[in-house]
Write a protein that holds these residues in place. Sequence first.
Motif, PDB file in Angstrom:
ATOM      1  N   LEU A 167     -29.815 -23.497   4.657  1.00  0.00           N
ATOM      2  CA  LEU A 167     -29.510 -24.566   5.604  1.00  0.00           C
ATOM      3  C   LEU A 167     -29.589 -25.872   4.823  1.00  0.00           C
ATOM      4  N   VAL A 168     -28.512 -26.643   4.868  1.00  0.00           N
ATOM      5  CA  VAL A 168     -28.466 -27.886   4.099  1.00  0.00           C
ATOM      6  C   VAL A 168     -28.194 -29.043   5.055  1.00  0.00           C
ATOM      7  N   GLU A 169     -29.154 -29.955   5.103  1.00  0.00           N
ATOM      8  CA  GLU A 169     -29.026 -31.127   5.964  1.00  0.00           C
ATOM      9  C   GLU A 169     -28.399 -32.292   5.199  1.00  0.00           C
ATOM     10  N   SER A 170     -27.755 -33.162   5.942  1.00  0.00           N
ATOM     11  CA  SER A 170     -27.223 -34.394   5.364  1.00  0.00           C
ATOM     12  C   SER A 170     -27.141 -35.447   6.464  1.00  0.00           C
ATOM     13  N   GLY A 171     -26.977 -36.699   6.047  1.00  0.00           N
ATOM     14  CA  GLY A 171     -26.771 -37.771   7.011  1.00  0.00           C
ATOM     15  C   GLY A 171     -27.959 -38.676   7.230  1.00  0.00           C
ATOM     16  N   GLY A 172     -29.082 -38.354   6.619  1.00  0.00           N
ATOM     17  CA  GLY A 172     -30.238 -39.229   6.778  1.00  0.00           C
ATOM     18  C   GLY A 172     -30.052 -40.537   6.021  1.00  0.00           C
ATOM     19  N   GLY A 173     -30.986 -41.452   6.244  1.00  0.00           N
ATOM     20  CA  GLY A 173     -30.903 -42.729   5.551  1.00  0.00           C
ATOM     21  C   GLY A 173     -31.757 -43.778   6.214  1.00  0.00           C
ATOM     22  N   LEU A 174     -31.487 -45.023   5.850  1.00  0.00           N
ATOM     23  CA  LEU A 174     -32.214 -46.169   6.376  1.00  0.00           C
ATOM     24  C   LEU A 174     -31.334 -46.898   7.378  1.00  0.00           C
ATOM     25  N   VAL A 175     -31.896 -47.194   8.535  1.00  0.00           N
ATOM     26  CA  VAL A 175     -31.148 -47.876   9.582  1.00  0.00           C
ATOM     27  C   VAL A 175     -32.083 -48.829  10.313  1.00  0.00           C
ATOM     28  N   GLN A 176     -31.533 -49.886  10.852  1.00  0.00           N
ATOM     29  CA  GLN A 176     -32.339 -50.825  11.630  1.00  0.00           C
ATOM     30  C   GLN A 176     -32.580 -50.284  13.031  1.00  0.00           C
ATOM     31  N   ALA A 177     -33.648 -50.726  13.630  1.00  0.00           N
ATOM     32  CA  ALA A 177     -33.951 -50.333  15.003  1.00  0.00           C
ATOM     33  C   ALA A 177     -32.769 -50.685  15.904  1.00  0.00           C
ATOM     34  N   GLY A 178     -32.451 -49.755  16.799  1.00  0.00           N
ATOM     35  CA  GLY A 178     -31.294 -49.923  17.670  1.00  0.00           C
ATOM     36  C   GLY A 178     -30.025 -49.315  17.125  1.00  0.00           C
ATOM     37  N   GLY A 179     -30.043 -48.937  15.868  1.00  0.00           N
ATOM     38  CA  GLY A 179     -28.865 -48.357  15.236  1.00  0.00           C
ATOM     39  C   GLY A 179     -28.715 -46.873  15.497  1.00  0.00           C
ATOM     40  N   SER A 180     -27.726 -46.300  14.826  1.00  0.00           N
ATOM     41  CA  SER A 180     -27.401 -44.889  15.025  1.00  0.00           C
ATOM     42  C   SER A 180     -27.245 -44.180  13.688  1.00  0.00           C
ATOM     43  N   LEU A 181     -27.506 -42.886  13.708  1.00  0.00           N
ATOM     44  CA  LEU A 181     -27.245 -42.000  12.583  1.00  0.00           C
ATOM     45  C   LEU A 181     -26.791 -40.666  13.133  1.00  0.00           C
ATOM     46  N   ARG A 182     -26.020 -39.952  12.325  1.00  0.00           N
ATOM     47  CA  ARG A 182     -25.614 -38.603  12.687  1.00  0.00           C
ATOM     48  C   ARG A 182     -26.020 -37.645  11.574  1.00  0.00           C
ATOM     49  N   LEU A 183     -26.870 -36.701  11.929  1.00  0.00           N
ATOM     50  CA  LEU A 183     -27.299 -35.684  10.978  1.00  0.00           C
ATOM     51  C   LEU A 183     -26.418 -34.446  11.097  1.00  0.00           C
ATOM     52  N   SER A 184     -26.207 -33.797   9.969  1.00  0.00           N
ATOM     53  CA  SER A 184     -25.456 -32.551   9.941  1.00  0.00           C
ATOM     54  C   SER A 184     -26.276 -31.472   9.245  1.00  0.00           C
ATOM     55  N   CYS A 185     -26.047 -30.247   9.650  1.00  0.00           N
ATOM     56  CA  CYS A 185     -26.691 -29.095   9.011  1.00  0.00           C
ATOM     57  C   CYS A 185     -25.652 -28.010   8.849  1.00  0.00           C
ATOM     58  N   LEU A 193     -32.092 -45.922  17.860  1.00  0.00           N
ATOM     59  CA  LEU A 193     -33.212 -45.481  17.039  1.00  0.00           C
ATOM     60  C   LEU A 193     -34.353 -46.469  17.060  1.00  0.00           C
ATOM     61  N   LYS A 194     -35.554 -45.925  16.982  1.00  0.00           N
ATOM     62  CA  LYS A 194     -36.784 -46.714  16.995  1.00  0.00           C
ATOM     63  C   LYS A 194     -37.568 -46.427  15.713  1.00  0.00           C
ATOM     64  N   PRO A 195     -38.437 -47.346  15.328  1.00  0.00           N
ATOM     65  CA  PRO A 195     -39.273 -47.077  14.144  1.00  0.00           C
ATOM     66  C   PRO A 195     -40.059 -45.766  14.254  1.00  0.00           C
ATOM     67  N   ASP A 196     -40.461 -45.403  15.474  1.00  0.00           N
ATOM     68  CA  ASP A 196     -41.202 -44.147  15.679  1.00  0.00           C
ATOM     69  C   ASP A 196     -40.350 -42.908  15.409  1.00  0.00           C
ATOM     70  N   ASP A 197     -39.040 -43.075  15.293  1.00  0.00           N
ATOM     71  CA  ASP A 197     -38.172 -41.939  14.963  1.00  0.00           C
ATOM     72  C   ASP A 197     -38.168 -41.650  13.464  1.00  0.00           C
ATOM     73  N   SER A 198     -38.786 -42.507  12.678  1.00  0.00           N
ATOM     74  CA  SER A 198     -38.826 -42.301  11.226  1.00  0.00           C
ATOM     75  C   SER A 198     -39.592 -41.023  10.909  1.00  0.00           C
ATOM     76  N   ALA A 199     -38.958 -40.162  10.140  1.00  0.00           N
ATOM     77  CA  ALA A 199     -39.553 -38.864   9.808  1.00  0.00           C
ATOM     78  C   ALA A 199     -38.598 -38.120   8.889  1.00  0.00           C
ATOM     79  N   VAL A 200     -39.077 -36.998   8.385  1.00  0.00           N
ATOM     80  CA  VAL A 200     -38.178 -36.051   7.739  1.00  0.00           C
ATOM     81  C   VAL A 200     -37.662 -35.111   8.823  1.00  0.00           C
TER      82      VAL A 200
END
Length: 116
Positions: free
Chosen positions: A4-22, A85-92
């Motif tokens: 299983l290979v994840e991608s799409g993580g990164g650094l974003v400001q609060a309120g922003g969006s990201l899309r992860l893929s696996c 997104l919120k700072p509390d969403d920061s994680a692996v």
Amino acid sequence: QVQLVESGGGLVQAGGSLRLSCAASGSTFSFNVMAWHRQAPGKQRELVADITTGGSVNYGDSVKGRFTISRPNGKKTLYLQMNSLKPDDSAVYYCYASAPFRGNYWGQGTQVTVSS
């Protein structure tokens, strides 16, 4: 060997969006459940969302209404759309897949960092 290979993580400001893929590879069988989990420093790994082959979904309370899990056609690619997104969403964030009588599988994880 299942990978299983994840991608799409990164650094974003609060309120922003990201899309992860696996992307899952190496299996000749289907997974009845695929999911996203996350783990922040000093905290236990927690379920973010899961989805069955039939499309039934379940979300952790902290992400309901903000995150959307999807698995096109119930196949072996998994997505997580993360909005507001919120700072509390920061994680692996880890991709997870489970197949009856075959076992459970984890990806290596992708880091998501939300700045305030």
